[in-house]
Design a protein around this motif. Structure first.
Motif, mmCIF file in Angstrom:
data_model
loop_
_atom_site.group_PDB
_atom_site.id
_atom_site.type_symbol
_atom_site.label_atom_id
_atom_site.label_comp_id
_atom_site.label_asym_id
_atom_site.label_seq_id
_atom_site.Cartn_x
_atom_site.Cartn_y
_atom_site.Cartn_z
ATOM 1 N N VAL A 156 0.859 -1.183 0.000
ATOM 2 C CA VAL A 156 0.000 0.000 0.000
ATOM 3 C C VAL A 156 0.895 1.233 0.000
ATOM 4 O O VAL A 156 1.694 1.414 0.921
ATOM 5 N N PRO A 157 0.794 2.088 -1.008
ATOM 6 C CA PRO A 157 1.657 3.280 -1.049
ATOM 7 C C PRO A 157 1.442 4.174 0.165
ATOM 8 O O PRO A 157 0.319 4.333 0.659
ATOM 9 N N SER A 158 2.517 4.766 0.635
ATOM 10 C CA SER A 158 2.454 5.651 1.794
ATOM 11 C C SER A 158 2.119 7.073 1.351
ATOM 12 O O SER A 158 2.172 7.413 0.166
ATOM 13 N N GLU A 159 1.779 7.907 2.323
ATOM 14 C CA GLU A 159 1.538 9.315 2.011
ATOM 15 C C GLU A 159 2.803 9.980 1.499
ATOM 16 O O GLU A 159 2.736 10.873 0.650
ATOM 17 N N GLU A 160 3.949 9.546 2.016
ATOM 18 C CA GLU A 160 5.217 10.133 1.570
ATOM 19 C C GLU A 160 5.550 9.737 0.142
ATOM 20 O O GLU A 160 6.147 10.520 -0.598
ATOM 21 N N HIS A 161 5.176 8.518 -0.242
ATOM 22 C CA HIS A 161 5.492 8.006 -1.577
ATOM 23 C C HIS A 161 4.228 7.415 -2.204
ATOM 24 O O HIS A 161 4.075 6.188 -2.285
ATOM 25 N N PRO A 162 3.313 8.266 -2.648
ATOM 26 C CA PRO A 162 2.023 7.767 -3.121
ATOM 27 C C PRO A 162 2.056 7.077 -4.472
ATOM 28 O O PRO A 162 1.128 6.342 -4.811
ATOM 29 N N ASP A 163 3.112 7.313 -5.258
ATOM 30 C CA ASP A 163 3.177 6.725 -6.601
ATOM 31 C C ASP A 163 4.003 5.443 -6.586
ATOM 32 O O ASP A 163 5.207 5.479 -6.263
ATOM 33 N N PRO A 164 3.420 4.306 -6.917
ATOM 34 C CA PRO A 164 4.232 3.093 -7.075
ATOM 35 C C PRO A 164 5.283 3.301 -8.167
ATOM 36 O O PRO A 164 5.070 4.061 -9.117
ATOM 37 N N VAL A 165 6.391 2.617 -8.025
ATOM 38 C CA VAL A 165 7.475 2.693 -9.013
ATOM 39 C C VAL A 165 7.443 1.439 -9.874
ATOM 40 O O VAL A 165 7.460 0.317 -9.349
ATOM 41 N N VAL A 166 7.383 1.640 -11.184
ATOM 42 C CA VAL A 166 7.411 0.525 -12.133
ATOM 43 C C VAL A 166 8.767 0.536 -12.830
ATOM 44 O O VAL A 166 9.141 1.537 -13.473
ATOM 45 N N LEU A 167 9.508 -0.547 -12.698
ATOM 46 C CA LEU A 167 10.845 -0.669 -13.279
ATOM 47 C C LEU A 167 10.746 -1.334 -14.649
ATOM 48 O O LEU A 167 10.109 -2.384 -14.791
ATOM 49 N N VAL A 168 11.403 -0.731 -15.646
ATOM 50 C CA VAL A 168 11.304 -1.187 -17.036
ATOM 51 C C VAL A 168 12.715 -1.500 -17.542
ATOM 52 O O VAL A 168 13.529 -0.595 -17.739
ATOM 53 N N HIS A 169 13.005 -2.771 -17.729
ATOM 54 C CA HIS A 169 14.363 -3.240 -18.029
ATOM 55 C C HIS A 169 14.795 -2.909 -19.456
ATOM 56 O O HIS A 169 14.013 -2.402 -20.273
ATOM 57 N N GLY A 170 16.029 -3.246 -19.762
ATOM 58 C CA GLY A 170 16.582 -3.008 -21.091
ATOM 59 C C GLY A 170 16.537 -4.244 -21.980
ATOM 60 O O GLY A 170 16.011 -5.297 -21.603
ATOM 61 N N THR A 171 17.120 -4.123 -23.162
ATOM 62 C CA THR A 171 17.128 -5.203 -24.150
ATOM 63 C C THR A 171 17.848 -6.431 -23.617
ATOM 64 O O THR A 171 18.944 -6.329 -23.053
ATOM 65 N N ALA A 172 17.229 -7.593 -23.791
ATOM 66 C CA ALA A 172 17.764 -8.902 -23.410
ATOM 67 C C ALA A 172 17.834 -9.102 -21.904
ATOM 68 O O ALA A 172 18.351 -10.111 -21.435
ATOM 69 N N ALA A 173 17.292 -8.177 -21.123
ATOM 70 C CA ALA A 173 17.262 -8.310 -19.669
ATOM 71 C C ALA A 173 15.855 -8.715 -19.227
ATOM 72 O O ALA A 173 14.993 -9.006 -20.047
ATOM 73 N N ASN A 174 15.639 -8.712 -17.912
ATOM 74 C CA ASN A 174 14.316 -9.052 -17.395
ATOM 75 C C ASN A 174 14.102 -8.375 -16.052
ATOM 76 O O ASN A 174 14.950 -7.630 -15.562
ATOM 77 N N ARG A 175 12.963 -8.648 -15.449
ATOM 78 C CA ARG A 175 12.549 -7.946 -14.233
ATOM 79 C C ARG A 175 13.431 -8.259 -13.039
ATOM 80 O O ARG A 175 13.416 -7.527 -12.036
#
Length: 320
Positions: A57-76
Motif C-alpha cells: 500500500v503506497p504511503s503518504e510520503e510516496h504515493p506513486d508506485p514505481v514501475v521498473l522497465v528493463h533493457g534489451t535482453a534483460a528481465n525484471r
C-alpha cells in the motif's frame, strides 16, 4: 546474485538513506550488476528483492508506485537486483515486469526480454501499469527505465494513454536520438541509402529481435517518435546519462531539453564515476538522482564515489 548489506561510507546520510531511516523493511543490496544474473540462475523467472509485492500500500510520503522497465535482453530480476531493493528500503511500492520476451520458449531463452517490437512491448507495459494501479489504488505511477526501457515507454505515453497514468519518467542511459553503436547503425544506413532499410528492419524482427533495429539512429521508430514529439507534456522527465556509455553513442543522444525535463550527466557531478551502460543500474550516484527525481520536494545530496565500469559499485562496509 550474491548479497551484501549496503549503503556505507560516503553514501550514508549523503545520498541513499538506510531502511532504519525510513521504517521500511530492509533488503540486502547486491554489490554488482552480475549478481542479478546469479539471481536469475538461482530462481528462474523470479522477481528482484523488494518488487512485486501486490499487497503493498503506497504511503503518504510516496504515493506513486514505481514501475521498473528493463533493457534489451534483460528481465525484471537481473536488471533490477540493486535498485529494486534500494527503492523498497526507501518505502516505495516497487513493481517490475518482463516485457517483449517469448515466454513459451524454455528457460533460459524465455528470460531474455525486450526483443519484440517496442509497440508490442508498450502494450504489455500498459496492461501492467493498469494492474499496478488497480492493486495499489494509486492514481499514477513513476516509471524508472534502463536503456530500451527508457525508450519503449514513450510509445505507451504518447500513443496508448500512458500520459494520464504516469507522473515521472526517469531514464537511466536514455537514447532519444537513437544509437550509432558499433557497425550496426552504419549497416542499416547503407541499406537505407539503397532504399531497403525498412526491409532489413523487418528481416531482423522476423528472426526474433524486433526492437534491435528500432533503437538505432535513423530507424522508422525514431522518425515517428520525433514527428510526434518525444516528451508528453503531462509527464516529468529525468535523464541520467553517462559519458562512458558504450551502447548509446554518442552519449548526448540521452540529453534532451524541455521545460518538463532534467538532464543529469553523472561525470559532470562526479569524475570518479566510471559507470557505463551496464553499471549505471548499480551506481549509487545514479540511484541518488533517481531518488531525488521521485521525491523532488525532499532532495538529498548526491554523493560522489568511485564506481567501476561493467559491474557497478561494490560496497565494502556494512550499513549501521
Amino acid at each position: 546474485m550474491g548479497t551484501a548489506i549496503v549503503v556505507a561510507g560516503t553514501i550514508m546520510g549523503s545520498g541513499v538513506a538506510s531502511a532504519e531511516d525510513t521504517g521500511a523493511q530492509q533488503y540486502p543490496l547486491p554489490p554488482t550488476f552480475l549478481d542479478g544474473i546469479g539471481m536469475e540462475l538461482a530462481n528462474p523467472g523470479g522477481s528482484a528483492p523488494g518488487s512485486n509485492d501486490w499487497s503493498c500500500v503506497p504511503s503518504e510520503e510516496h504515493p506513486d508506485p514505481v514501475v521498473l522497465v528493463h533493457g534489451t535482453a534483460a528481465n525484471r530480476q537481473d536488471n533490477w537486483a540493486y535498485l529494486s531493493p534500494l527503492l523498497a528500503n526507501e518505502g516505495y511500492c516497487v513493481f517490475a515486469l518482463t516485457y517483449g520476451n517469448y515466454p513459451d520458449l524454455p528457460w533460459p531463452l524465455s528470460a531474455f526480454g525486450g526483443l519484440k517490437p517496442m509497440e508490442q512491448s508498450a502494450a504489455e507495459l500498459s496492461v501492467f501499469v493498469d494492474e499496478v494501479l488497480e492493486a495499489t489504488g494509486a492514481e499514477k505511477v513513476a516509471l524508472v527505465g534502463h536503456s530500451q526501457g527508457t525508450l519503449m515507454p514513450t510509445y505507451y505515453l504518447n500513443r496508448l494513454g500512458g500520459n494520464t497514468k504516469v507522473r515521472d519518467h526517469i531514464s537511466l542511459a536514455p537514447l532519444w536520438d537513437g544509437s550509432h553503436a558499433f557497425l550496426l547503425e552504419a549497416t542499416f544506413s547503407l541499406f537505407g541509402q539503397a532504399g531497403l532499410r525498412d526491409e532489413l528492419e523487418q528481416l531482423v524482427a522476423t528472426v526474433g529481435c524486433g526492437a534491435c533495429p528500432q533503437v538505432l539512429a535513423g530507424s522508422q521508430w525514431f522518425r515517428d517518435l520525433h514527428a510526434d514529439g518525444v516528451y508528453a507534456p503531462e509527464v516529468r522527465y529525468t535523464n541520467i546519462i553517462t559519458r562512458y556509455d558504450e551502447l548509446v553513442l554518442p552519449h548526448t543522444s540521452g540529453y534532451r531539453e524541455a521545460d518538463n525535463a532534467t538532464n543529469f550527466v553523472l561525470q559532470d557531478h562526479c569524475e570518479a564515476d566510471w559507470a557505463e551502460h551496464v553499471a549505471i543500474v548499480n551506481d549509487p550516484v545514479a540511484a541518488a538522482v533517481v531518488l531525488n527525481a521521485l521525491d523532488p520536494d525532499n532532495p538529498r545530496p548526491v554523493p560522489c564515489v568511485s564506481v567501476p565500469p561493467f559491474t557497478g559499485w561494490s560496497p565494502t562496509a556494512p550499513a549501521p
